[in-house]
Write a protein that holds these residues in place. Sequence first.
Motif, PDB file in Angstrom:
ATOM      1  N   ILE A  16       0.860  -1.174   0.000  1.00 45.80           N
ATOM      2  CA  ILE A  16       0.000   0.000   0.000  1.00 45.80           C
ATOM      3  C   ILE A  16       0.904   1.234   0.000  1.00 45.80           C
ATOM      4  N   PHE A  17       0.573   2.189  -0.862  1.00 49.58           N
ATOM      5  CA  PHE A  17       1.353   3.412  -0.999  1.00 49.58           C
ATOM      6  C   PHE A  17       0.465   4.625  -0.728  1.00 49.58           C
ATOM      7  N   PHE A  18       1.042   5.678  -0.165  1.00 54.12           N
ATOM      8  CA  PHE A  18       0.372   6.958  -0.019  1.00 54.12           C
ATOM      9  C   PHE A  18       1.262   7.995  -0.666  1.00 54.12           C
ATOM     10  N   ASP A  19       0.734   8.696  -1.652  1.00 53.56           N
ATOM     11  CA  ASP A  19       1.523   9.665  -2.429  1.00 53.56           C
ATOM     12  C   ASP A  19       2.820   9.042  -2.936  1.00 53.56           C
ATOM     13  N   GLY A  20       2.758   7.789  -3.355  1.00 53.73           N
ATOM     14  CA  GLY A  20       3.919   7.122  -3.935  1.00 53.73           C
ATOM     15  C   GLY A  20       4.917   6.558  -2.942  1.00 53.73           C
ATOM     16  N   LYS A  21       4.670   6.727  -1.644  1.00 53.42           N
ATOM     17  CA  LYS A  21       5.592   6.209  -0.625  1.00 53.42           C
ATOM     18  C   LYS A  21       4.990   4.970   0.030  1.00 53.42           C
ATOM     19  N   LEU A  22       5.803   3.945   0.187  1.00 55.94           N
ATOM     20  CA  LEU A  22       5.352   2.690   0.772  1.00 55.94           C
ATOM     21  C   LEU A  22       4.909   2.894   2.215  1.00 55.94           C
ATOM     22  N   LEU A  23       3.666   2.491   2.521  1.00 50.16           N
ATOM     23  CA  LEU A  23       3.147   2.566   3.889  1.00 50.16           C
ATOM     24  C   LEU A  23       3.222   1.217   4.578  1.00 50.16           C
ATOM     25  N   GLU A  24       2.693   0.198   3.915  1.00 47.79           N
ATOM     26  CA  GLU A  24       2.653  -1.142   4.499  1.00 47.79           C
ATOM     27  C   GLU A  24       2.864  -2.185   3.425  1.00 47.79           C
ATOM     28  N   GLN A  25       3.319  -3.340   3.895  1.00 47.60           N
ATOM     29  CA  GLN A  25       3.582  -4.452   3.002  1.00 47.60           C
ATOM     30  C   GLN A  25       3.245  -5.741   3.733  1.00 47.60           C
ATOM     31  N   ARG A  26       2.588  -6.645   3.035  1.00 52.91           N
ATOM     32  CA  ARG A  26       2.279  -7.960   3.611  1.00 52.91           C
ATOM     33  C   ARG A  26       2.491  -9.035   2.564  1.00 52.91           C
TER      34      ARG A  26
END
Length: 71
Positions: A16-26
């Motif tokens: 999941i990205f917000f404004d192109g920056k990685l927020l979370e990964q699973r």
Amino acid sequence: MNETVEQAPQRFEACIFFDGKLLEQRRGNDAQELEVWMLSAAGDSGNFSGNIVDRQNNGKLVKAFRRTAPD
């Protein structure tokens, strides 16, 4: 007896990205479960995007989404 059991690597990876920056990964073996997590974890406002790739198939894109904030 203390045996170590190796598990197979997880097949899918969701980000999941917000404004192109990685927020979370699973990672997991169920792409549909990861999709539900991804869509519920993304907020209703802001510029969220996400994708799920198949790690066993050279990172082939399985699902993607993009949400943008209303004007």
